[in-house]
Design an enzyme around this catalytic site. Structure first.
Site, PDB file in Angstrom:
ATOM      1  N   LYS A 139       0.915  -1.344  -0.128  1.00 12.06           N
ATOM      2  CA  LYS A 139      -0.012   0.024  -0.121  1.00 12.06           C
ATOM      3  C   LYS A 139       0.881   1.183   0.039  1.00 12.06           C
ATOM      4  CE  LYS A 139      -4.087  -2.290   0.624  1.00 12.06           C
ATOM      5  NZ  LYS A 139      -3.609  -3.639   0.336  1.00 12.06           N
TER       6      LYS A 139
HETATM    7  C1  LIG Z   1      -4.173  -4.577  -0.203  1.00 17.11           C
HETATM    8  C2  LIG Z   1      -3.358  -6.097  -0.328  1.00 17.11           C
HETATM    9  C3  LIG Z   1      -3.702  -6.893  -1.276  1.00 17.11           C
HETATM   10  C4  LIG Z   1      -4.444  -6.725  -2.389  1.00 17.11           C
HETATM   11  O1  LIG Z   1      -4.553  -5.762  -3.381  1.00 17.11           O
HETATM   12  P1  LIG Z   1      -5.802  -5.183  -4.052  1.00 17.11           P
HETATM   13  O2  LIG Z   1      -5.120  -4.004  -4.944  1.00 17.11           O
HETATM   14  O3  LIG Z   1      -6.806  -4.914  -3.349  1.00 17.11           O
HETATM   15  O4  LIG Z   1      -5.957  -6.520  -5.123  1.00 17.11           O
HETATM   16  C5  LIG Z   1      -2.679  -8.104  -1.298  1.00 17.11           C
HETATM   17  N1  LIG Z   1      -1.791  -7.907  -0.476  1.00 17.11           N
HETATM   18  C6  LIG Z   1      -1.507  -7.473   0.487  1.00 17.11           C
HETATM   19  C7  LIG Z   1      -0.558  -7.358   1.391  1.00 17.11           C
HETATM   20  C8  LIG Z   1      -2.156  -6.272   0.586  1.00 17.11           C
HETATM   21  O5  LIG Z   1      -2.197  -5.239   1.836  1.00 17.11           O
END
Ligand SMILES: *Cc1c(COP(=O)(O)O)cnc(C)c1O
Length: 499
Positions: A113
């Protein structure tokens, strides 16, 4: 470059406007009117550039209303050495000729993120200046763990913006809770909600949808906005690392310029993998985008049948950031794959709202399957994969990355395709120390073990140091202790802002 809603209508904004608004007036998501392309020599030229320069080369194609200086300023603030512990920002680990791991967790909160939430606040702050917006922007976030902390780190001390994060009192890991309640910054607030993640998210949605409350806030000079992946400003930074990984592979000789690769993406809200789709549409030589899910396999079913059905059991898994049944960004894919048929997209979304499902039909499904492939892993397979990767490569993967690895193997077995794979690694193993340790040691009962003891044990096994920010949590000062009922969230926001 202009942006309009996936559900049609006249609303048409430049990127600054789309980023401040977050979501279109008619409930759709903002999409670019056309997708820019890079020719082969422009893609080849990326290999010689730094991550920040690669970011500029991609972002300038979409954020055409930002000046070169402004964009470079935003990039330099977001991707700098005080915030990322690896100078390549998104390093590529080539484990063998076929398997390359793109590590997206070297930012301040140890999850992918950060790749977007370090840049979004910079883009939003500039957007406020560019548009002459005078309101104080209030970012409301409901989090199941990763987004909350990454948004707090990104938005802390950003001018003209406040951020309030609600997390479920008993729904986050101890590491995640400590990351949030010790957050620094003069414009941040963190509140625990007595309830689960759905309660927190429903509470936030209710606040967004309460017109009279929004008017009260406007009267006091505040405007609400969102930091989740429906915001275009969170999606566009993610396109960069697909190009960057490719550029690194060309540079280190893993592929020749022009060769195709597959990307395998652990998926929840479909934001990360959708950025890969934009990269492919822009001309990056991608053969397949492989969508990996956990037991909440609504996307696997959709990509195999064309039917999206959210009426199903919800599972809590060891890859909790992918525990999601409504993948919002799929709406953007449907828009592009139907060549911008917004009436059709609006009608599918209405079906989802009214009946909990929609069916895109064979023709659209076929077009999607030319690009995407899908599979999923149960928790047991995920744990076993963590152990296998460790035993084979002495590489320590977090559970989300392991889900992708498992699906990557399934794809090869079922298709015989020998295209090299880039597996997107979305979290540091330290963020999920308990699940990773129990996968590696076959111990089932780590639940009561002290978090910091587990961090140390994992460091010993993995041979990589504990990220400083996580190690320092041990002595962090707790700033936020407020707990509210799920019915009191609006009141809490009001007390914070209006007094
Ligand atoms: C948010 C997240 C995901 C999923 O990503 P999307 O963009 O929502 O598909 C996968 N792995 C981790 C560790 C995340 O924090």
């Amino acid at each position: 470059m202009n942006y309009s809603s996936t559900r049609g209508g006249d609303e048409c904004l430049v990127s600054a406007g789309a980023i401040i608004a977050g979501i279109a007036n008619n409930g759709g998501l903002f999409v670019p009117k056309q997708i820019p392309t890079l020719n082969q020599s422009a893609i080849e030229a990326l290999s010689a550039l730094s991550y920040q320069e690669r970011a500029y080369a991609i972002l300038k194609e979409f954020l055409t209303d930002y000046s070169e200086d402004d964009l470079n300023f935003c990039i330099s603030q977001a991707y700098c050495s005080d915030k990322f512990d690896d100078e390549s920002i998104a390093p590529l680990q080539s484990l063998d000729d076929h398997n390359h791991v793109l590590e997206l967790w070297h930012g301040p909160t140890s999850a992918f993120k950060d790749m977007a939430l370090q840049l979004l606040p910079q883009l939003m702050s500039k957007a406020l200046k560019m548009t002459g917006e005078t309101a104080q922007i209030v970012i409301l976030v409901a989090t199941s763990g990763d987004t909350g902390k990454a948004a707090l780190e990104g938005f802390k001390n950003v001018d003209q913006i406040k951020i309030v994060v609600f997390y479920p009192n008993d729904g986050v890991s101890e590491i995640q809770r400590m990351q949030m309640v010790s957050q620094s910054g003069s414009n941040v607030t963190v509140v625990a909600v007595k309830g689960n993640f759905d309660d927190a998210q429903t509470g936030v949605k209710n606040i967004f949808n309460n017109d009279s409350f929004n008017q009260v806030l406007n009267g006091h000079g505040y405007q609400l906005s969102s930091a989740n992946s429906i915001n275009w400003g969170r999606l566009v930074p993610q396109i960069v690392y697909y190009f960057s990984a490719y550029a690194d592979m060309v540079q280190n000789g893993a592929i020749a310029a022009g060769d195709k690769v597959n990307f395998v993406v652990p998926t929840g809200n479909f934001g990360n993998i959708l950025a890969g789709y934009y990269a492919k549409q822009m001309g990056l030589p991608i053969n397949r985008l492989i969508c990996a899910s956990n037991s909440n396999n609504v996307l696997t079913e959709f990509l195999q049948t064309g039917i999206y059905n959210r009426k199903r059991e919800f599972y809590r898994t060891i890859s909790p950031s992918m525990d999601i049944l409504i993948s919002s960004n799929l709406e953007r894919l449907l828009y592009h794959i139907t060549n911008g048929n917004s009436a059709q997209v609006a009608s599918w979304m209405a079906d989802l709202q009214a009946h909990g499902q929609y069916d895109v039909g064979n023709q659209v499904l076929k077009a999607i399957q030319e690009v995407f492939w899908a599979g999923f892993a149960h928790d047991e397979q995920t744990s076993r994969t963590i152990k296998e990767i460790y035993d084979t490569y002495h590489y320590t993967a977090d559970p989300h990355t392991a889900v992708a690895w498992h699906v990557s193997n399934c794809y090869r077995k079922q298709t015989g395709d020998t295209t090299p794979h880039v597996i997107l690694s979305t979290a540091s193993p330290y963020k999920f120390n308990c699940s990773v340790l129990s996968a590696l040691t076959d111990e089932k009962s780590l639940m009561d073990r002290n978090e910091f003891v587990m961090l140390e044990e994992l460091a010993e096994l993995s041979g990589i140091p504990v990220p400083t920010a996580l190690a320092e949590l041990k002595n962090a000062v707790i700033r936020f202790t407020q707990v509210c009922e799920k019915t009191e969230m609006e009141q809490t926001v009001k007390q914070l802002l209006v007094k």
